[in-house]
Design a protein around this motif. Structure first.
Motif, PDB file in Angstrom:
ATOM      1  N   CYS A 263      63.648  -7.571  83.982  1.00 27.68           N
ATOM      2  CA  CYS A 263      62.214  -7.358  84.114  1.00 27.68           C
ATOM      3  C   CYS A 263      61.877  -6.177  85.014  1.00 27.68           C
ATOM      4  O   CYS A 263      60.805  -5.572  84.886  1.00 27.68           O
ATOM      5  CB  CYS A 263      61.537  -8.628  84.628  1.00 27.68           C
ATOM      6  N   LYS A 264      62.757  -5.835  85.924  1.00 31.96           N
ATOM      7  CA  LYS A 264      62.531  -4.681  86.790  1.00 31.96           C
ATOM      8  C   LYS A 264      62.613  -3.370  86.029  1.00 31.96           C
ATOM      9  O   LYS A 264      62.003  -2.376  86.417  1.00 31.96           O
ATOM     10  CB  LYS A 264      63.543  -4.684  87.942  1.00 31.96           C
ATOM     11  N   THR A 265      63.388  -3.378  84.960  1.00 28.39           N
ATOM     12  CA  THR A 265      63.588  -2.143  84.194  1.00 28.39           C
ATOM     13  C   THR A 265      62.830  -2.151  82.867  1.00 28.39           C
ATOM     14  O   THR A 265      62.878  -1.177  82.132  1.00 28.39           O
ATOM     15  CB  THR A 265      65.089  -1.916  83.914  1.00 28.39           C
ATOM     16  N   HIS A 266      62.159  -3.256  82.564  1.00 23.73           N
ATOM     17  CA  HIS A 266      61.359  -3.367  81.343  1.00 23.73           C
ATOM     18  C   HIS A 266      60.042  -4.044  81.693  1.00 23.73           C
ATOM     19  O   HIS A 266      60.001  -4.966  82.506  1.00 23.73           O
ATOM     20  CB  HIS A 266      62.082  -4.195  80.274  1.00 23.73           C
ATOM     21  N   GLU A 267      58.987  -3.591  81.092  1.00 26.27           N
ATOM     22  CA  GLU A 267      57.676  -4.175  81.357  1.00 26.27           C
ATOM     23  C   GLU A 267      57.500  -5.419  80.488  1.00 26.27           C
ATOM     24  O   GLU A 267      56.972  -5.361  79.369  1.00 26.27           O
ATOM     25  CB  GLU A 267      56.577  -3.149  81.066  1.00 26.27           C
ATOM     26  N   VAL A 268      57.968  -6.551  80.988  1.00 31.37           N
ATOM     27  CA  VAL A 268      57.958  -7.802  80.237  1.00 31.37           C
ATOM     28  C   VAL A 268      56.666  -8.557  80.516  1.00 31.37           C
ATOM     29  O   VAL A 268      56.267  -8.735  81.678  1.00 31.37           O
ATOM     30  CB  VAL A 268      59.185  -8.668  80.595  1.00 31.37           C
ATOM     31  N   THR A 269      56.016  -9.003  79.455  1.00 29.58           N
ATOM     32  CA  THR A 269      54.796  -9.799  79.578  1.00 29.58           C
ATOM     33  C   THR A 269      55.162 -11.274  79.719  1.00 29.58           C
ATOM     34  O   THR A 269      55.831 -11.837  78.847  1.00 29.58           O
ATOM     35  CB  THR A 269      53.895  -9.601  78.352  1.00 29.58           C
ATOM     36  N   ALA A 270      54.737 -11.879  80.796  1.00 30.68           N
ATOM     37  CA  ALA A 270      55.040 -13.294  81.038  1.00 30.68           C
ATOM     38  C   ALA A 270      54.206 -14.180  80.134  1.00 30.68           C
ATOM     39  O   ALA A 270      53.089 -13.827  79.751  1.00 30.68           O
ATOM     40  CB  ALA A 270      54.777 -13.642  82.501  1.00 30.68           C
ATOM     41  N   PRO A 271      54.731 -15.350  79.768  1.00 38.47           N
ATOM     42  CA  PRO A 271      53.934 -16.274  78.957  1.00 38.47           C
ATOM     43  C   PRO A 271      52.735 -16.810  79.720  1.00 38.47           C
ATOM     44  O   PRO A 271      52.739 -16.886  80.950  1.00 38.47           O
ATOM     45  CB  PRO A 271      54.924 -17.389  78.616  1.00 38.47           C
ATOM     46  N   VAL A 272      51.704 -17.178  78.979  1.00 33.42           N
ATOM     47  CA  VAL A 272      50.563 -17.868  79.574  1.00 33.42           C
ATOM     48  C   VAL A 272      50.985 -19.252  80.032  1.00 33.42           C
ATOM     49  O   VAL A 272      50.539 -19.752  81.066  1.00 33.42           O
ATOM     50  CB  VAL A 272      49.414 -17.959  78.548  1.00 33.42           C
ATOM     51  N   LYS A 273      51.886 -19.846  79.270  1.00 32.72           N
ATOM     52  CA  LYS A 273      52.405 -21.177  79.593  1.00 32.72           C
ATOM     53  C   LYS A 273      53.788 -21.312  78.994  1.00 32.72           C
ATOM     54  O   LYS A 273      54.083 -20.727  77.943  1.00 32.72           O
ATOM     55  CB  LYS A 273      51.483 -22.264  79.028  1.00 32.72           C
ATOM     56  N   ALA A 274      54.660 -22.045  79.683  1.00 32.13           N
ATOM     57  CA  ALA A 274      56.005 -22.304  79.162  1.00 32.13           C
ATOM     58  C   ALA A 274      56.353 -23.769  79.386  1.00 32.13           C
ATOM     59  O   ALA A 274      55.899 -24.384  80.356  1.00 32.13           O
ATOM     60  CB  ALA A 274      57.035 -21.403  79.843  1.00 32.13           C
ATOM     61  N   TRP A 275      57.162 -24.315  78.475  1.00 28.15           N
ATOM     62  CA  TRP A 275      57.554 -25.720  78.535  1.00 28.15           C
ATOM     63  C   TRP A 275      59.063 -25.848  78.677  1.00 28.15           C
ATOM     64  O   TRP A 275      59.821 -25.316  77.863  1.00 28.15           O
ATOM     65  CB  TRP A 275      57.131 -26.462  77.278  1.00 28.15           C
ATOM     66  N   THR A 276      59.486 -26.539  79.697  1.00 26.20           N
ATOM     67  CA  THR A 276      60.868 -26.985  79.858  1.00 26.20           C
ATOM     68  C   THR A 276      60.800 -28.402  80.403  1.00 26.20           C
ATOM     69  O   THR A 276      60.206 -28.609  81.465  1.00 26.20           O
ATOM     70  CB  THR A 276      61.655 -26.096  80.832  1.00 26.20           C
ATOM     71  N   PRO A 277      61.364 -29.377  79.698  1.00 19.93           N
ATOM     72  CA  PRO A 277      62.101 -29.332  78.440  1.00 19.93           C
ATOM     73  C   PRO A 277      61.231 -28.815  77.292  1.00 19.93           C
ATOM     74  O   PRO A 277      60.005 -28.892  77.346  1.00 19.93           O
ATOM     75  CB  PRO A 277      62.527 -30.784  78.214  1.00 19.93           C
ATOM     76  N   VAL A 278      61.903 -28.334  76.252  1.00 18.02           N
ATOM     77  CA  VAL A 278      61.187 -27.717  75.154  1.00 18.02           C
ATOM     78  C   VAL A 278      60.450 -28.758  74.322  1.00 18.02           C
ATOM     79  O   VAL A 278      60.816 -29.931  74.295  1.00 18.02           O
ATOM     80  CB  VAL A 278      62.151 -26.893  74.271  1.00 18.02           C
ATOM     81  N   ILE A 279      59.411 -28.296  73.629  1.00 20.03           N
ATOM     82  CA  ILE A 279      58.572 -29.178  72.814  1.00 20.03           C
ATOM     83  C   ILE A 279      58.616 -28.806  71.334  1.00 20.03           C
ATOM     84  O   ILE A 279      58.092 -29.530  70.500  1.00 20.03           O
ATOM     85  CB  ILE A 279      57.112 -29.151  73.303  1.00 20.03           C
ATOM     86  N   ALA A 280      59.215 -27.644  70.991  1.00 12.50           N
ATOM     87  CA  ALA A 280      59.259 -27.109  69.621  1.00 12.50           C
ATOM     88  C   ALA A 280      57.849 -26.866  69.089  1.00 12.50           C
ATOM     89  O   ALA A 280      57.367 -27.548  68.183  1.00 12.50           O
ATOM     90  CB  ALA A 280      60.046 -28.016  68.680  1.00 12.50           C
ATOM     91  N   PRO A 281      57.155 -25.854  69.630  1.00  7.71           N
ATOM     92  CA  PRO A 281      55.782 -25.576  69.195  1.00  7.71           C
ATOM     93  C   PRO A 281      55.740 -24.992  67.798  1.00  7.71           C
ATOM     94  O   PRO A 281      56.560 -24.159  67.425  1.00  7.71           O
ATOM     95  CB  PRO A 281      55.291 -24.556  70.237  1.00  7.71           C
TER      96      PRO A 281
END
Length: 501
Positions: A263-281
């Motif tokens: 992320c320091k070397t790439h402009e990565v857009t963070a998610p608005v929301k993330a789920w762990t454990p996964v939910i399979a959206p």
């Protein structure tokens, strides 16, 4: 880091009924709802959309487009696409109908096979007199496999066509701007490339996606997408022009040392929301000011496969952040794939129980189906809060359910030819060190278990703590008819440490 906080996350999710992410308020009491099946005995309706004739149009994974009258339940076939290749999560997938009646177009994407190779094709049809005619291929020969194809379509407020495409299980392609896989694409409705796209001469709008299966505008220029993570980090993303969403180097938020370096070397857009454990959206849609259930107004409606639920994600006034989440239909109808809202604000969802990875007990009689969700009261059927509380699980069972059960199933039987069984297999009952290594590092490539070949693709679970790995390894060695020696946290730590040398 992820490994040190994961146990806390797991038990927080249990306490909050599966809620994850950052800055999300715990849910209040869910509003009353009731449900009504308007169409049954369908074959995996991947996409549902409100049609120009006040019917619900839907794609079937096997290659047909049909419609159903939501009042009478009468169904009518509109199109059958010859040559659709269906295997696992491929087939006829996304559909969107142009909202301008002067432009009577329907856009579809589906997978097809040439020799041993699988591809994704985007086609525009014209609708007239209950028929879809004059197919025009807009995109062709997009690489695909039997997984990670995406795929959703939507017409933007500016009239452009947006399409999600999965990485076709080639994660590196998601960062390659010359590849169309692992992307969200933007086209003119005639298939030409808009001059204001971020990469000259390319339909690529955003990069770094793994398997986005939901796409919806909430307002002019505000586009959200839901995306499957791997072992962690299912995401809801706010899609920006030229945005990089990190895959395969970032899952969820950029919070491990390796991710932070990227992320320091790439402009990565963070998610608005993330789920762990996964939910399979899966599918998403926006419920605006006309939503029939007033408490759901200004919310993204998200349906899930693994957690078999409808999630109401309330947005802030600016429509850029999720401020609260509520879960409905929790395991009421099985896997949910599609969701749409009528112009009058009625909400509809579709099940996905006849797909390649059904849950235990599914499909049931009548599956698959399209279901209308109606406002209710405290006596209404279909309420989450009326369900009896689930019994508390042992710690090993909690970790197993969160990370293993969607593939290997609650009974450990797996899925024939896809996910291997855990009952009586040498990999589970045999050498403990080897089992720990498998859990830590994952598996890739074909394996043969009990005479059956599996194209094994198991993610690495090295983000789990030593204690969690010991718990889940012991669980699979002492359940499903298995009964062998436990695995200790000390043993896991020793194997993990040896692998770092």
């Amino acid at each position: 880091m992820k490994a040190s906080f994961i146990l806390l996350i797991v038990f927080a999710c249990i306490l909050l009924n599966g809620y994850g992410g950052r800055g999300i308020k715990p849910p209040g009491t869910n509003v009353g709802i009731k449900t009504k099946t308007i169409a049954a005995n369908l074959d995996v309706p991947w996409e549902i959309a409100w049609g120009p004739d006040n019917c619900i149009w839907f794609t079937a994974q096997g290659g047909t487009v049909s419609k159903v009258n939501p009042e009478t339940g009468e169904k009518q076939l509109l199109l059958r696409i010859a040559g659709t290749f269906r295997n696992r999560s491929t087939g006829l997938l996304g559909m969107t109908i142009h909202p301008d009646r002067k432009l009577p177009y329907v856009f579809l994407d589906y997978t097809y096979k040439e020799g041993k190779k699988v591809f994704l094709r985007l086609v525009r049809y014209k609708y007239t007199d209950d028929s879809l005619i004059h197919p025009l291929v807009l995109l062709n020969d997009i690489p695909a496999t039997t997984g990670h194809a995406g795929s959703r379509l939507v017409i933007a407020p500016d009239g452009k066509l947006m399409l999600t495409v999965g990485d076709a299980t080639n994660g590196n392609s998601a960062q390659d701007t010359n590849a169309l896989t692992g992307k969200i694409l933007r086209l003119n409705i005639d298939g030409s490339i808009p001059v204001d796209n971020p990469f000259r001469g390319s339909p690529v709008w955003s990069t770094g996606h793994r398997n986005p299966q939901g796409l919806a505008f909430t307002g002019p220029g505000t586009l959200f997408s839901s995306e499957h993570g791997d072992a962690i980090g299912d995401e809801l993303n706010l899609i920006k022009r030229g945005g990089n969403y990190g895959w395969p180097h970032v899952e969820g938020f950029c919070d491990t040392e390796k991710e932070q370096l990227f992320c320091k070397t790439h402009e990565v857009t963070a998610p608005v929301k993330a789920w762990t454990p996964v939910i399979a959206p899966a599918g998403i849609t926006y419920c605006g000011a006309n939503c029939a259930i007033k408490e759901w107004r200004n919310a993204i409606l998200l349906v899930t496969l693994k957690t078999q639920s409808l999630r109401v994600l309330k947005l802030n006034d600016a429509g850029t952040e999720v401020i609260a989440e509520q879960v409905y239909l929790d395991h009421e109808f099985g896997r949910l794939r599609g969701v749409c809202v009528s112009p009058a604000g009625a909400v509809y969802v579709s099940t996905s129980n006849r797909d390649w990875n059904p849950g235990e007990g599914y499909p049931k009689q009548g599956d698959d189906r399209i279901i209308k969700i109606l406002p209710g009261d405290s006596s209404s059927s279909g309420l989450v809060q009326q369900k009896q509380a689930k019994p508390a699980l042992a710690e090993g069972a909690v970790v197993y359910n969160n990370y293993c059960a969607s593939c290997h199933k609650n009974n450990g039987e797996g899925l024939a030819g896809v996910f291997p069984p855990l009952r009586g297999t040498q990999g589970v009952l045999g050498d403990k060190t080897r089992l720990i290594k498998i859990i830590l590092k994952g598996l890739s490539g074909p394996v043969t278990i009990k005479g059956r070949k599996y194209d094994q693709q198991m993610p690495a679970f090295d983000f789990l703590s030593d204690r969690e790995i010991a718990l889940v390894a012991t669980y699979v060695r002492t359940h499903f008819g298995n009964s062998v020696e436990n695995i200790t946290q000390v043993h896991v730590a020793k194997v993990r440490g040896a692998g770092k040398k």
